[in-house]
Design an enzyme around this catalytic site. Structure first.
Site, mmCIF file in Angstrom:
data_model
loop_
_atom_site.group_PDB
_atom_site.id
_atom_site.type_symbol
_atom_site.label_atom_id
_atom_site.label_comp_id
_atom_site.label_asym_id
_atom_site.label_seq_id
_atom_site.Cartn_x
_atom_site.Cartn_y
_atom_site.Cartn_z
ATOM 1 N N THR A 151 6.215 -8.097 -3.189
ATOM 2 C CA THR A 151 7.382 -8.643 -2.494
ATOM 3 C C THR A 151 8.214 -9.503 -3.445
ATOM 4 O OG1 THR A 151 5.905 -8.783 -0.561
ATOM 5 C CG2 THR A 151 8.160 -9.496 -0.241
ATOM 6 N N GLU A 182 -2.514 -6.307 -5.524
ATOM 7 C CA GLU A 182 -1.325 -7.165 -5.583
ATOM 8 C C GLU A 182 -1.423 -8.208 -4.481
ATOM 9 O OE1 GLU A 182 2.404 -6.086 -3.245
ATOM 10 O OE2 GLU A 182 1.820 -4.117 -4.015
ATOM 11 N N LYS A 224 7.633 3.076 -5.631
ATOM 12 C CA LYS A 224 6.953 2.823 -4.361
ATOM 13 C C LYS A 224 7.831 3.344 -3.223
ATOM 14 C CE LYS A 224 6.471 -1.372 -1.593
ATOM 15 N NZ LYS A 224 6.354 -2.839 -1.667
#
Length: 213
Positions: free
Chosen positions: A69, A40, A128
Site C-alpha cells: 500500500t 509484505e 499486481k
C-alpha cells in the site's frame, strides 16, 4: 533483492494488514516459519512502519520483506528507512519512481493495459493485477497475457486457494494473498489457524510446481 526471481521461486506473497502491531509482527514471523517466505506488510495497518522495522531486526538483513500500500514517494522513502527491501503499490503512483530511485524493486498495482504500460515505463519489476477478483478473475489474467505474454503478473484481491490454483494455471508468476491466508491473525487471532491456512496455500504452490505450471 531480485524481486522477480523471488516471485518466480516462492510463487506466494503473504499480505499482512492488521489492527494490532504486535499481532501483525507475530503473523509475519509465523508465516516465514511456516515457509511463506515472501511477505509484505501493508502500510494501511496500525504502526506498519514499526512492524516492518521490528520484523527486519528479527529476521536479519537477508530475508525478503516488503512494504505494501505504498501510495506516494514519501511512503516509499519511509518504507526504505524502516527496512523494507521491496515495495508494493495498489496503483500507478509516485511511489514507483521514488522506490526505483532508492534501489527498491516494485510490484506495481495495475488494472488496465494503460496501467501496465505506464507502470512499465516507470520501471516496475512485476505487475499486481488489483483488484483481481473484481477485474474478472483468472479469465482477465488470460486476456492480459494475450498482448503482454512475457510480463510477470501477480493477481491480488479475493485470491483463495481455489482461485490461486486457477491463476497459476493461467500463467501468473505468483499470487498475492491477504485475508484468505491471514484471517484474523494480524488482529490478535489464533496462530494455529494461520499455520493451517499457510499449509493449504503452500500445498497449492507445490501442486502447481509438480504440474509444471
Amino acid at each position: 533483492m531480485d524481486l522477480l526471481a523471488a516471485l518466480r521461486s516462492h510463487r506466494l506473497l503473504g499480505i499482512v494488514r492488521g489492527g494490532d502491531a504486535d499481532a501483525a509482527l507475530k503473523t509475519v514471523l509465523t508465516l516465514i516459519e511456516e515457509g511463506v517466505t515472501l511477505v509484505e506488510v501493508s502500510l494501511s495497518g496500525r504502526d506498519a512502519l514499526d512492524v516492518i522495522a521490528r520484523a527486519r531486526a528479527a529476521l536479519g538483513p537477508d530475508a525478503p520483506l516488503g512494504a505494501g500500500t505504498v501510495l506516494s514517494a514519501d511512503d516509499a522513502r519511509a518504507a526504505h528507512r524502516a527496512g523494507a527491501d521491496f515495495v508494493v503499490t495498489p496503483a500507478v503512483s509516485d511511489g514507483i519512481t521514488a522506490a526505483r530511485e532508492l534501489g527498491l524493486p516494485v510490484l506495481a498495482g495495475v488494472m488496465t493495459p494503460s496501467d501496465i504500460l505506464a507502470a512499465r515505463r516507470l520501471g516496475a519489476d512485476a505487475f499486481k493485477i488489483f483488484p483481481a477478483e473484481q477485474a474478472g478473475g483468472p479469465g482477465y489474467l488470460r486476456a492480459l497475457r494475450g498482448p503482454f505474454p512475457e510480463l510477470p503478473f501477480v493477481p491480488v484481491g479475493g485470491v483463495d486457494a481455489v482461485a490461486a490454483r486457477e491463476y497459476l494455471a493461467r500463467g501468473a508468476v505468483a499470487v498475492g494473498v491477504g485475508s484468505p491466508l491471514i484471517g484474523d491473525a494480524a488482529d490478535g487471532g489464533g496462530l494455529d489457524e494461520l499455520r493451517t491456512r499457510a499449509g493449504e496455500f503452500l500445498d497449492v504452490i507445490r501442486e502447481a510446481a509438480e504440474d509444471g505450471r
